[in-house]
Design an enzyme around this catalytic site. Structure first.
Site, PDB file in Angstrom:
ATOM      1  N   HIS A 271       5.937   1.888   2.670  1.00 48.25           N
ATOM      2  CA  HIS A 271       4.801   2.845   2.671  1.00 48.25           C
ATOM      3  C   HIS A 271       4.976   3.772   3.374  1.00 48.25           C
ATOM      4  O   HIS A 271       4.552   5.153   3.047  1.00 48.25           O
ATOM      5  CB  HIS A 271       3.740   2.011   3.363  1.00 48.25           C
TER       6      HIS A 271
ATOM      7  N   SER B 252       5.005  -5.718   1.303  1.00 45.63           N
ATOM      8  CA  SER B 252       4.180  -6.343   2.292  1.00 45.63           C
ATOM      9  C   SER B 252       4.208  -8.076   2.019  1.00 45.63           C
ATOM     10  O   SER B 252       4.563  -8.753   3.085  1.00 45.63           O
ATOM     11  CB  SER B 252       2.719  -6.001   2.466  1.00 45.63           C
TER      12      SER B 252
ATOM     13  N   ARG C  79       7.985   1.435  -7.206  1.00 43.76           N
ATOM     14  CA  ARG C  79       9.160   0.911  -6.921  1.00 43.76           C
ATOM     15  C   ARG C  79      10.147   0.633  -8.209  1.00 43.76           C
ATOM     16  O   ARG C  79      11.094   0.922  -8.116  1.00 43.76           O
ATOM     17  CB  ARG C  79       9.011  -0.482  -6.140  1.00 43.76           C
TER      18      ARG C  79
ATOM     19  N   LYS D 107      -9.711 -10.966  -0.607  1.00 44.01           N
ATOM     20  CA  LYS D 107      -8.415 -11.220  -0.598  1.00 44.01           C
ATOM     21  C   LYS D 107      -8.174 -11.853   0.916  1.00 44.01           C
ATOM     22  O   LYS D 107      -8.716 -11.446   1.979  1.00 44.01           O
ATOM     23  CB  LYS D 107      -7.540  -9.799  -0.467  1.00 44.01           C
TER      24      LYS D 107
HETATM   25  P1  ADP Z   1      -1.880  -2.681  -3.179  1.00 41.19           P
HETATM   26  O1  ADP Z   1      -2.622  -4.094  -2.488  1.00 41.19           O
HETATM   27  O2  ADP Z   1      -3.164  -1.676  -3.397  1.00 41.19           O
HETATM   28  O3  ADP Z   1      -0.927  -3.105  -4.246  1.00 41.19           O
HETATM   29  P2  ADP Z   1       0.020  -2.082  -0.945  1.00 41.19           P
HETATM   30  O4  ADP Z   1      -0.466  -2.184   0.295  1.00 41.19           O
HETATM   31  O5  ADP Z   1       0.852  -3.591  -1.614  1.00 41.19           O
HETATM   32  O6  ADP Z   1      -1.173  -2.107  -1.878  1.00 41.19           O
HETATM   33  O7  ADP Z   1       0.882  -0.920  -1.703  1.00 41.19           O
HETATM   34  C1  ADP Z   1       0.180   0.108  -1.533  1.00 41.19           C
HETATM   35  C2  ADP Z   1       0.880   1.256  -2.479  1.00 41.19           C
HETATM   36  O8  ADP Z   1       2.354   1.046  -1.977  1.00 41.19           O
HETATM   37  C3  ADP Z   1       0.995   0.844  -4.020  1.00 41.19           C
HETATM   38  O9  ADP Z   1       1.055   2.126  -4.610  1.00 41.19           O
HETATM   39  C4  ADP Z   1       2.539   0.124  -3.896  1.00 41.19           C
HETATM   40  O10 ADP Z   1       3.107   0.268  -5.278  1.00 41.19           O
HETATM   41  C5  ADP Z   1       3.179   1.053  -2.991  1.00 41.19           C
HETATM   42  N1  ADP Z   1       4.234   0.445  -2.298  1.00 41.19           N
HETATM   43  C6  ADP Z   1       4.146  -0.805  -1.801  1.00 41.19           C
HETATM   44  N2  ADP Z   1       5.563  -1.262  -1.320  1.00 41.19           N
HETATM   45  C7  ADP Z   1       6.121  -0.092  -1.460  1.00 41.19           C
HETATM   46  C8  ADP Z   1       7.785   0.202  -1.176  1.00 41.19           C
HETATM   47  N3  ADP Z   1       8.458  -0.623  -0.831  1.00 41.19           N
HETATM   48  N4  ADP Z   1       8.161   1.562  -1.487  1.00 41.19           N
HETATM   49  C9  ADP Z   1       7.196   2.523  -2.514  1.00 41.19           C
HETATM   50  N5  ADP Z   1       6.044   2.033  -2.465  1.00 41.19           N
HETATM   51  C10 ADP Z   1       5.310   1.061  -2.352  1.00 41.19           C
END
Ligand code: ADP
Length: 163
Positions: free
Chosen positions: A21, A132, A94, A45
């Site tokens: 992130h 995450s 990703r 959630k």
């Molecule tokens: P959501 O619950 O909306 O999927 P996340 O917190 O998991 O939100 O992720 C927010 C954004 O960050 C999404 O666009 C996700 O694809 C991106 N993201 C999550 N992990 C990574 C990573 N390791 N590298 C790049 N982008 C990421």
């Protein structure tokens, strides 16, 4: 056409924020004059961290990036965009596995708000496997996740696991 300063919104649950992130936020902060990391407030959630905890972890992790602000929202993202006068969403991509869901969401958001644009940014390769949920899983099984999250987040997860 006169361009007004674009406010880019990076939405997500960030439960917890990871280095993936932070990588995306850094890239967005170079591209746009102002970036708002918008943390979702989703009652349905099941989260590891409360909204307040996610807000404070993210604020600390991006405190050095001066054009980045951290906020939260509930409800539809397009309503939030309208409220803060933004039309630009940033999402991280990703791998191919992210694509279908992200593509669908980008087009749906455009149906809900005609002028919306979703910009996809790719992280450094070493973060492409990071999520995450993976961090939560490793932490709950007692594995080493120090290299996957910012320092303050690492400490917070360690503390949480002690209690
Ligand atoms: P959501 O619950 O909306 O999927 P996340 O917190 O998991 O939100 O992720 C927010 C954004 O960050 C999404 O666009 C996700 O694809 C991106 N993201 C999550 N992990 C990574 C990573 N390791 N590298 C790049 N982008 C990421």
């Amino acid at each position: 056409m006169k361009h007004k300063e674009i406010i880019a919104v990076y939405p997500g649950s960030f439960d917890p924020p990871t280095n993936g992130h932070i990588d995306i936020i850094g890239r967005a902060a170079k591209l746009f004059p102002k970036v708002i990391v918008a943390i979702t407030h989703n009652y349905n959630k099941k989260h590891m961290f409360t909204l307040e905890e996610r807000l404070s972890m993210m604020k600390e992790a991006v405190s050095k990036m001066k054009n980045v602000k951290v906020a939260s929202f509930s409800g539809l993202l397009v309503d939030y965009l309208n409220k803060i006068d933004s039309f630009c969403i940033v999402r991280g991509l990703r791998a191919l596995s992210d694509f279908e869901y992200e593509f669908q969401m980008a087009l749906m958001n455009r149906k809900l708000k005609k002028d919306v644009e979703t910009v996809f940014l790719m992280p450094e390769q070493e973060y492409t496997f990071l999520s995450s949920s993976m961090v939560r899983e490793i932490a709950s099984l007692g594995g080493n996740f120090k290299n996957f999250v910012p320092n303050n987040v690492y400490k917070k997860i360690k503390d949480k696991r002690k209690n």
